[in-house]
Design a protein around this motif. Structure first.
Motif, PDB file in Angstrom:
ATOM      1  N   ARG A  81     -42.390 -32.337  38.304  1.00 14.13           N
ATOM      2  CA  ARG A  81     -43.790 -32.770  38.118  1.00 14.13           C
ATOM      3  C   ARG A  81     -43.874 -34.193  37.554  1.00 14.13           C
ATOM      4  O   ARG A  81     -44.764 -34.525  36.766  1.00 14.13           O
ATOM      5  CB  ARG A  81     -44.547 -31.794  37.209  1.00 14.13           C
ATOM      6  CG  ARG A  81     -44.695 -30.405  37.802  1.00 14.13           C
ATOM      7  CD  ARG A  81     -45.518 -29.500  36.892  1.00 14.13           C
ATOM      8  NE  ARG A  81     -46.806 -30.091  36.561  1.00 14.13           N
ATOM      9  CZ  ARG A  81     -47.865 -30.057  37.352  1.00 14.13           C
ATOM     10  NH1 ARG A  81     -47.782 -29.474  38.547  1.00 14.13           N
ATOM     11  NH2 ARG A  81     -49.004 -30.607  36.966  1.00 14.13           N
ATOM     12  N   VAL A  82     -42.936 -35.044  37.961  1.00 15.40           N
ATOM     13  CA  VAL A  82     -42.904 -36.418  37.456  1.00 15.40           C
ATOM     14  C   VAL A  82     -44.141 -37.192  37.901  1.00 15.40           C
ATOM     15  O   VAL A  82     -44.719 -37.963  37.125  1.00 15.40           O
ATOM     16  CB  VAL A  82     -41.620 -37.121  37.928  1.00 15.40           C
ATOM     17  CG1 VAL A  82     -41.695 -38.624  37.684  1.00 15.40           C
ATOM     18  CG2 VAL A  82     -40.410 -36.536  37.218  1.00 15.40           C
ATOM     19  N   TRP A  83     -44.599 -36.986  39.137  1.00  7.85           N
ATOM     20  CA  TRP A  83     -45.694 -37.792  39.665  1.00  7.85           C
ATOM     21  C   TRP A  83     -47.016 -37.461  38.977  1.00  7.85           C
ATOM     22  O   TRP A  83     -47.808 -38.365  38.681  1.00  7.85           O
ATOM     23  CB  TRP A  83     -45.801 -37.584  41.170  1.00  7.85           C
ATOM     24  CG  TRP A  83     -44.488 -37.703  41.853  1.00  7.85           C
ATOM     25  CD1 TRP A  83     -43.785 -36.736  42.515  1.00  7.85           C
ATOM     26  CD2 TRP A  83     -43.663 -38.887  41.911  1.00  7.85           C
ATOM     27  NE1 TRP A  83     -42.591 -37.216  42.980  1.00  7.85           N
ATOM     28  CE2 TRP A  83     -42.481 -38.528  42.630  1.00  7.85           C
ATOM     29  CE3 TRP A  83     -43.790 -40.175  41.435  1.00  7.85           C
ATOM     30  CZ2 TRP A  83     -41.460 -39.437  42.878  1.00  7.85           C
ATOM     31  CZ3 TRP A  83     -42.771 -41.083  41.680  1.00  7.85           C
ATOM     32  CH2 TRP A  83     -41.632 -40.717  42.388  1.00  7.85           C
ATOM     33  N   ALA A  84     -47.259 -36.188  38.694  1.00  4.34           N
ATOM     34  CA  ALA A  84     -48.467 -35.815  37.953  1.00  4.34           C
ATOM     35  C   ALA A  84     -48.417 -36.373  36.530  1.00  4.34           C
ATOM     36  O   ALA A  84     -49.425 -36.853  35.995  1.00  4.34           O
ATOM     37  CB  ALA A  84     -48.626 -34.297  37.925  1.00  4.34           C
ATOM     38  N   LYS A  85     -47.238 -36.330  35.907  1.00  2.00           N
ATOM     39  CA  LYS A  85     -47.095 -36.867  34.551  1.00  2.00           C
ATOM     40  C   LYS A  85     -47.311 -38.376  34.540  1.00  2.00           C
ATOM     41  O   LYS A  85     -47.928 -38.922  33.607  1.00  2.00           O
ATOM     42  CB  LYS A  85     -45.709 -36.530  34.007  1.00  2.00           C
ATOM     43  CG  LYS A  85     -45.469 -35.045  33.787  1.00  2.00           C
ATOM     44  CD  LYS A  85     -44.035 -34.783  33.336  1.00  2.00           C
ATOM     45  CE  LYS A  85     -43.755 -33.299  33.180  1.00  2.00           C
ATOM     46  NZ  LYS A  85     -42.338 -33.037  32.802  1.00  2.00           N
ATOM     47  N   LEU A  86     -46.808 -39.067  35.561  1.00  2.00           N
ATOM     48  CA  LEU A  86     -46.992 -40.522  35.627  1.00  2.00           C
ATOM     49  C   LEU A  86     -48.462 -40.869  35.809  1.00  2.00           C
ATOM     50  O   LEU A  86     -48.963 -41.815  35.183  1.00  2.00           O
ATOM     51  CB  LEU A  86     -46.156 -41.090  36.771  1.00  2.00           C
ATOM     52  CG  LEU A  86     -46.191 -42.607  36.958  1.00  2.00           C
ATOM     53  CD1 LEU A  86     -45.669 -43.314  35.712  1.00  2.00           C
ATOM     54  CD2 LEU A  86     -45.394 -43.030  38.185  1.00  2.00           C
ATOM     55  N   HIS A  87     -49.156 -40.116  36.661  1.00  2.00           N
ATOM     56  CA  HIS A  87     -50.585 -40.350  36.858  1.00  2.00           C
ATOM     57  C   HIS A  87     -51.347 -40.164  35.542  1.00  2.00           C
ATOM     58  O   HIS A  87     -52.199 -40.983  35.171  1.00  2.00           O
ATOM     59  CB  HIS A  87     -51.112 -39.381  37.924  1.00  2.00           C
ATOM     60  CG  HIS A  87     -52.557 -39.538  38.218  1.00  2.00           C
ATOM     61  ND1 HIS A  87     -53.375 -38.500  38.628  1.00  2.00           N
ATOM     62  CD2 HIS A  87     -53.378 -40.623  38.136  1.00  2.00           C
ATOM     63  CE1 HIS A  87     -54.593 -38.933  38.803  1.00  2.00           C
ATOM     64  NE2 HIS A  87     -54.632 -40.217  38.510  1.00  2.00           N
TER      65      HIS A  87
END
Length: 268
Positions: A81-87
């Protein structure tokens, strides 16, 4: 060429934020194996695939890694879930600067053609061709706060509650974190009593066009921002048509596109 290309696709400030959410590289206890490619080069390659729409095998050699390596790391980070965390992290930075406008938000969806995969269905407005929908809530400036995907035959009203609940608590310049907009605008696809009651119970005012009573055109003064953001999202060529089988991968590319939109605001 590699350094300049990586710097252009993954600039220093974005890379600094990414380092705060990326998981540590796995360690082989027995040692050996190939040297792991740098995370920044892989991040730049993934962003290139997302924005250009090329396949993984068409990745230019200037990144110094193969498409297989980029796809493997993309899958690994998607599961974490790296992309959701980055967003969310970019949104937090915007909130600290006072760049998020919570006074009014807008909700809408856009359909994309899908060739295969889960969460696809016949599009009722495109002669029953298979497709998926991207659902989105933006603030009054068009910054995406919450994103989701579904089959093309899912009615818009079923996506409102999950999207509003999906808005994570955002930091603000002063005071506690905030996650609820002051007012939510939507077209006639969201004109249902239970949705109005649900929004009211959570202290969110609503401005949803009523079927057979008023035109959606009057709402265009506030809803045009979400339509503009939809065009920005589909401008990310990987979202122009769905090629991924797994819905998690589609959602990951959607989160990457939303992150890039918010990051452009952060660097202004």
């Amino acid at each position: 060429m590699t350094a300049a290309l990586v710097e252009r696709m993954a600039p220093e400030d974005l890379w600094t934020l990414f380092q705060r959410v990326v998981p540590p590289a796995p360690v082989c206890p027995q040692g050996g194996g190939h040297r792991r490619r740098g995370d920044r080069e892989v991040l730049a390659a993934i962003i290139f695939v997302a924005t250009s729409g090329c396949t993984w095998n068409q990745l230019p050699p200037g990144f110094g890694l193969s498409g297989v390596t980029a796809f493997r790391r993309f899958t690994e980070w998607t599961e974490a879930r790296v992309w959701a965390k980055l967003h969310r992290l970019v949104l937090d930075e915007l909130g600290v600067r006072g760049e998020l406008a919570w006074s009014r938000c807008a909700i809408d969806s856009v359909s994309v053609r899908a060739l295969k995969g889960q969460l696809t269905g016949p599009n009722p407005t495109d002669r029953g061709k298979k497709g998926s929908q991207i659902h989105l809530i933006v603030d009054c400036q068009g910054l995406p706060l919450s994103v989701g995907i579904s089959a093309a035959n899912l009615h818009d009203n079923q996506a409102l509650i999950p999207l509003v609940r999906g808005i994570p608590p955002k930091r603000s310049r002063r005071g506690p974190r905030r996650r609820r907009p002051g007012k939510l605008h939507g077209d006639k696809g969201y004109d249902y009593r239970h949705l109005r009651q649900w929004l009211t119970s959570r202290g969110i005012r609503h401005r949803l066009a009523r079927k057979g009573i008023e035109s959606s055109r009057r709402l265009g003064r506030h809803r045009w921002v979400v339509e503009r953001t939809m065009s920005w999202l589909t401008g990310c060529r990987r979202l122009h048509r769905r090629y991924e089988r797994k819905p998690d991968h589609v959602l990951a590319f959607t989160a990457i596109a939303a992150t890039l939109i918010c990051h452009r605001r952060l660097t202004k």
